[in-house]
Design a protein around this motif. Structure first.
Motif, PDB file in Angstrom:
ATOM      1  N   UNK A 181      78.389 -16.859  36.784  1.00 39.91           N
ATOM      2  CA  UNK A 181      77.064 -17.230  36.295  1.00 39.91           C
ATOM      3  C   UNK A 181      76.170 -15.989  36.353  1.00 39.91           C
ATOM      4  N   UNK A 182      75.234 -15.876  35.420  1.00 39.64           N
ATOM      5  CA  UNK A 182      74.296 -14.760  35.457  1.00 39.64           C
ATOM      6  C   UNK A 182      72.952 -15.175  34.854  1.00 39.64           C
ATOM      7  N   UNK A 183      71.906 -14.474  35.279  1.00 41.86           N
ATOM      8  CA  UNK A 183      70.582 -14.645  34.696  1.00 41.86           C
ATOM      9  C   UNK A 183      69.779 -13.369  34.919  1.00 41.86           C
ATOM     10  N   UNK A 184      68.719 -13.197  34.139  1.00 41.95           N
ATOM     11  CA  UNK A 184      67.875 -12.017  34.267  1.00 41.95           C
ATOM     12  C   UNK A 184      66.915 -12.177  35.438  1.00 41.95           C
ATOM     13  N   UNK A 185      66.582 -11.062  36.068  1.00 37.40           N
ATOM     14  CA  UNK A 185      65.596 -11.041  37.134  1.00 37.40           C
ATOM     15  C   UNK A 185      64.217 -10.696  36.558  1.00 37.40           C
ATOM     16  N   UNK A 186      63.183 -11.101  37.280  1.00 36.16           N
ATOM     17  CA  UNK A 186      61.830 -10.774  36.871  1.00 36.16           C
ATOM     18  C   UNK A 186      61.181 -11.868  36.051  1.00 36.16           C
ATOM     19  N   UNK A 187      59.933 -11.640  35.664  1.00 40.96           N
ATOM     20  CA  UNK A 187      59.189 -12.618  34.886  1.00 40.96           C
ATOM     21  C   UNK A 187      59.792 -12.761  33.492  1.00 40.96           C
ATOM     22  N   UNK A 188      59.633 -13.936  32.925  1.00 39.56           N
ATOM     23  CA  UNK A 188      60.147 -14.199  31.588  1.00 39.56           C
ATOM     24  C   UNK A 188      59.503 -13.257  30.571  1.00 39.56           C
ATOM     25  N   UNK A 189      60.337 -12.666  29.717  1.00 43.68           N
ATOM     26  CA  UNK A 189      59.872 -11.770  28.673  1.00 43.68           C
ATOM     27  C   UNK A 189      60.038 -12.436  27.308  1.00 43.68           C
ATOM     28  N   UNK A 190      59.031 -12.280  26.469  1.00 46.34           N
ATOM     29  CA  UNK A 190      59.153 -12.762  25.097  1.00 46.34           C
ATOM     30  C   UNK A 190      60.078 -11.810  24.336  1.00 46.34           C
ATOM     31  N   UNK A 191      61.161 -12.338  23.784  1.00 45.51           N
ATOM     32  CA  UNK A 191      62.149 -11.501  23.107  1.00 45.51           C
ATOM     33  C   UNK A 191      62.515 -12.089  21.754  1.00 45.51           C
ATOM     34  N   UNK A 192      62.739 -11.215  20.779  1.00 47.87           N
ATOM     35  CA  UNK A 192      63.336 -11.672  19.533  1.00 47.87           C
ATOM     36  C   UNK A 192      64.852 -11.712  19.712  1.00 47.87           C
ATOM     37  N   UNK A 193      65.541 -12.278  18.728  1.00 53.97           N
ATOM     38  CA  UNK A 193      66.992 -12.445  18.836  1.00 53.97           C
ATOM     39  C   UNK A 193      67.690 -11.095  18.971  1.00 53.97           C
ATOM     40  N   UNK A 194      67.158 -10.073  18.302  1.00 49.57           N
ATOM     41  CA  UNK A 194      67.764  -8.751  18.367  1.00 49.57           C
ATOM     42  C   UNK A 194      67.788  -8.245  19.812  1.00 49.57           C
ATOM     43  N   UNK A 195      66.675  -8.343  20.499  1.00 51.45           N
ATOM     44  CA  UNK A 195      66.595  -7.865  21.882  1.00 51.45           C
ATOM     45  C   UNK A 195      67.524  -8.660  22.778  1.00 51.45           C
ATOM     46  N   UNK A 196      67.598  -9.965  22.575  1.00 55.49           N
ATOM     47  CA  UNK A 196      68.491 -10.794  23.383  1.00 55.49           C
ATOM     48  C   UNK A 196      69.949 -10.392  23.167  1.00 55.49           C
ATOM     49  N   UNK A 197      70.307 -10.051  21.946  1.00 55.83           N
ATOM     50  CA  UNK A 197      71.675  -9.609  21.678  1.00 55.83           C
ATOM     51  C   UNK A 197      71.978  -8.284  22.380  1.00 55.83           C
ATOM     52  N   UNK A 198      71.021  -7.365  22.384  1.00 56.28           N
ATOM     53  CA  UNK A 198      71.222  -6.080  23.053  1.00 56.28           C
ATOM     54  C   UNK A 198      71.457  -6.291  24.557  1.00 56.28           C
TER      55      UNK A 198
END
Length: 288
Positions: A181-198
């Motif tokens: 299992x994994x998840x990002x650390x820190x406050x939620x960031x607004x991301x477009x699909x491109x950034x999420x793919x990166x």
């Protein structure tokens, strides 16, 4: 790096003009540049040459040389094709005039169609019942091998919770699988699909070779084996958010000739398949 904001900044390259880009590196605990970082930065470079209405659907990459953490990486993007539905890019990464990595990436305009996906195991142990890498360091740090303790002590923008934790003091052979299992650390960031793919491309290079080690884990590990990512392929399917835990399910069908092959699926917590990955890595036993 300690959070997703810093990771996004690392992956967003400087534009040098004429389809040339440049970026820095951050260690994940190994002496060389992390392969996932180079993949993600190359995707960022390719996206800077792609129209807004096209989304990355697949990438295929080769790692040619170990990256130097102290030297900026330069990325050059070649526009191979711009068709009616697909665009293709070739990205070359170099340091000191030496090519260290190549990537081919294909981008597709969004279209409707029928669908199916791989089955998600809903019975798998949930992340709330598992230890993270940080928990493992705090709980078992005094008993871990020095190299493993150092690796776990590196600050990362991602939190990992393996479903199965092997005992490094009593290694045993295990099935050729790995679930993390994994998840990002820190406050939620607004991301477009491109950034999420990166970011997902960056994460996809973590943990994947573990599955190839497991059937021979009683005798072989990262401490007595020379390892390196040789190639990496990834296919992106559905949009997603980093709001919750996601599951990386990996299996290894083969290890032979000092190489191991692993393939995996990445699911959201509610079972949506968002990407598939395949990688062959070097697994060369170190001779004493």
């Amino acid at each position: 790096m300690i959070n997703s904001k810093e990771l996004i900044a690392l992956l967003n390259l400087e534009d040098l003009g004429n389809h040339n880009f440049s970026g820095n590196s951050v260690t994940i605990g190994s002496p060389n540049v992390f392969g996932g970082q180079v993949i993600a930065q190359a995707v960022n470079a390719a996206y800077k040459t792609i129209p807004e209405n096209r989304i990355l659907h697949s990438l295929h990459a080769y790692f040619l040389e170990a990256g130097d953490l102290t030297t900026r990486i330069n990325y050059h993007v070649q526009e191979v094709r711009n068709g009616g539905s697909f665009s293709t890019r070739r990205v070359t990464a170099s340091q000191k005039d030496k090519t260290i990595f190549i990537l081919a990436a294909s981008f597709h305009k969004q279209e409707d169609g029928f669908e199916h996906q791989a089955t998600f195991d809903a019975t798998i142990k949930q992340p709330e019942k598992l230890l993270s890498w940080d928990d493992m360091l705090e709980k078992f740090g005094d008993f871990l091998p020095k190299s493993m303790k150092y690796f776990l002590s590196i600050e990362r923008p991602i939190e990992f919770k393996p479903v199965r934790i092997p005992n490094p003091l009593q290694p045993e052979n295990l099935p050729p699988t790995e679930q993390v299992w994994f998840r990002l650390k820190g406050e939620k960031q607004e991301m477009d699909f491109r950034t999420k793919q990166e970011i997902l491309a960056y994460i996809s290079d973590y943990n994947i070779l573990n599955a190839a080690f497991n059937p021979n884990a009683s005798n072989h590990n990262f401490g007595n084996t020379q390892t390196a990512s040789l190639d990496h392929s990834m296919w992106f399917f559905r949009d997603f958010d980093f709001d919750d835990w996601m599951l990386y399910c990996v299996e290894s069908p083969n290890a032979f000739g000092a190489k191991g092959l692993s393939k995996g699926n990445i699911f959201t917590r509610d079972g949506k398949l968002i990407a598939s990955v395949a990688q062959e890595g070097l697994l060369r036993p170190i001779k004493k």
